[in-house]
Enzyme design. Structure first.
Site, PDB file in Angstrom:
ATOM      1  N   ASP A   1      29.763 -19.829 -16.460  1.00 44.05           N
ATOM      2  CA  ASP A   1      28.926 -20.603 -17.379  1.00 44.05           C
ATOM      3  C   ASP A   1      27.459 -20.517 -16.972  1.00 44.05           C
ATOM      4  OD1 ASP A   1      29.035 -22.188 -15.124  1.00 44.05           O
ATOM      5  OD2 ASP A   1      29.910 -23.929 -16.105  1.00 44.05           O
ATOM      6  N   SER A   2      27.186 -19.810 -15.854  1.00 41.42           N
ATOM      7  CA  SER A   2      25.808 -19.479 -15.490  1.00 41.42           C
ATOM      8  C   SER A   2      25.166 -18.593 -16.539  1.00 41.42           C
ATOM      9  CB  SER A   2      25.763 -18.795 -14.127  1.00 41.42           C
ATOM     10  OG  SER A   2      26.729 -17.761 -14.040  1.00 41.42           O
TER      11      SER A   2
ATOM     12  N   LYS B   1      38.551 -20.879 -14.841  1.00 37.52           N
ATOM     13  CA  LYS B   1      38.057 -21.628 -13.683  1.00 37.52           C
ATOM     14  C   LYS B   1      37.543 -22.981 -14.135  1.00 37.52           C
ATOM     15  CE  LYS B   1      34.148 -20.540 -11.397  1.00 37.52           C
ATOM     16  NZ  LYS B   1      33.366 -21.805 -11.438  1.00 37.52           N
TER      17      LYS B   1
ATOM     18  N   GLU C   1      35.811 -26.837 -12.656  1.00 42.07           N
ATOM     19  CA  GLU C   1      35.122 -27.531 -11.570  1.00 42.07           C
ATOM     20  C   GLU C   1      35.728 -28.910 -11.369  1.00 42.07           C
ATOM     21  OE1 GLU C   1      30.930 -27.731 -12.259  1.00 42.07           O
ATOM     22  OE2 GLU C   1      30.692 -25.563 -12.477  1.00 42.07           O
TER      23      GLU C   1
ATOM     24  N   GLU D   1      31.277 -23.949  -3.242  1.00 45.55           N
ATOM     25  CA  GLU D   1      29.858 -23.682  -3.453  1.00 45.55           C
ATOM     26  C   GLU D   1      28.980 -24.606  -2.625  1.00 45.55           C
ATOM     27  OE1 GLU D   1      26.519 -23.168  -7.026  1.00 45.55           O
ATOM     28  OE2 GLU D   1      28.629 -23.440  -7.531  1.00 45.55           O
TER      29      GLU D   1
END
Length: 285
Positions: A65-66, A134, A136, A203
């Site tokens: 999503d970056s 993925k 978070e 991260e």
């Protein structure tokens, strides 16, 4: 230049490979951890760049999503939509012959409702052809993860600094430096393994903590700003090859300076057009 990028990436990612995997799967990653082979992971958001990254031998391509930052210019990852993620992932999947393609579920598509999380994941798998998703978070989203896993969709977890929660944190600083947060992170990592995640991204956390997590669970742990004691590394491609130049965290190693090379090349093109040097007689019909 693209050939040079492929050669550079291949040098960095294949020089220590222990086994020739024709196609990377979730099982391949677990085998790599067992065999002590480090996992290479980079982002890609379009067909052309994914083609280069895959040809260079990168094990996992993350359609992150970056893309919200890198491709659309947003300040955070929050604005990108599910439709946009599917669009980016579709091009990446069409480019890849070897790499495992993991697609981020964007903000708002899984946090509050496990059924919505499943619907979002099914759309990604069916419409983009991605190989895994993925998410978070840890215990807060366990019901969503279970729902997705029960449908047979592989899930990669993500703990530590979770950019989708940036307004909760208020900063991009290192996470889990305090004992309470570190203990929760370890508990969440074990939970994600227990419920069936095939891998985990950590991260921007202390290196010693990341190594402790990697040694305490059997699934691969891939770090970004989490030291070298984990099972693999991930970077944003555009940062790693120097297309972006404003972002310079400690964990980022730039292998090229494409920003400088590209602006110089484009400047030369502009100059040649203005001076009527391009096209010359050999470049026209």
């Amino acid at each position: 230049m693209l050939t040079f990028v492929v050669r550079l990436l291949k040098t960095q990612t294949m020089s220590i490979a222990k086994k020739d995997y024709k196609r990377i799967t979730t099982k391949s990653l677990i085998d790599m951890k067992v065999n002590g082979e480090k996992i290479s992971m980079l982002t890609a958001y379009d067909y052309t760049m994914a083609k280069i990254v895959d040809a260079a031998g990168v094990d996992v391509i993350l359609v992150g999503d970056s893309a919200s930052n890198v491709m659309a210019g947003h300040e955070t990852t929050l604005p990108i939509t599910l439709d946009q993620m599917i669009y980016h992932a579709s091009g990446v999947v069409r480019a890849c012959e070897r790499a495992l393609v993991v697609v981020d579920l964007p903000f708002g598509t899984y946090q509050s409702d496990p059924k919505e999380a499943l619907r979002s994941s099914i759309r990604i798998m069916k419409e983009s052809g991605g190989h895994a998703v993925k998410l978070e978070g840890g215990s807060e989203i366990k019901d969503s993860i279970k729902k997705i896993l029960n449908a047979g969709i592989p899930v990669m977890g993500h703990l530590g600094l979770t950019p989708q929660s940036i307004y909760k944190f208020g900063t991009y600083t290192v996470r889990a430096k305090e004992e309470a947060e570190a203990e929760k992170l370890i508990e969440d990592a074990k939970l994600l393994e227990r419920i069936g995640c095939f891998a985990l991204v950590l991260e921007k956390i202390p290196a010693k903590l990341a190594q402790k997590v990697a040694e305490s669970i059997s699934i691969p742990v891939i770090g970004i700003g989490a030291g070298n004691g984990v099972d693999g590394q991930v970077l944003v491609l555009h940062d790693m090859i120097g297309m972006t130049h404003e972002f310079s965290p400690r964990f980022l190693r730039r292998y090229m300076n494409l920003y400088e090379d590209m602006t110089k090349a484009i400047g030369n093109y502009v100059s040649d057009v203005k001076s009527v040097d391009f096209p010359n007689e050999n470049e026209q019909y």
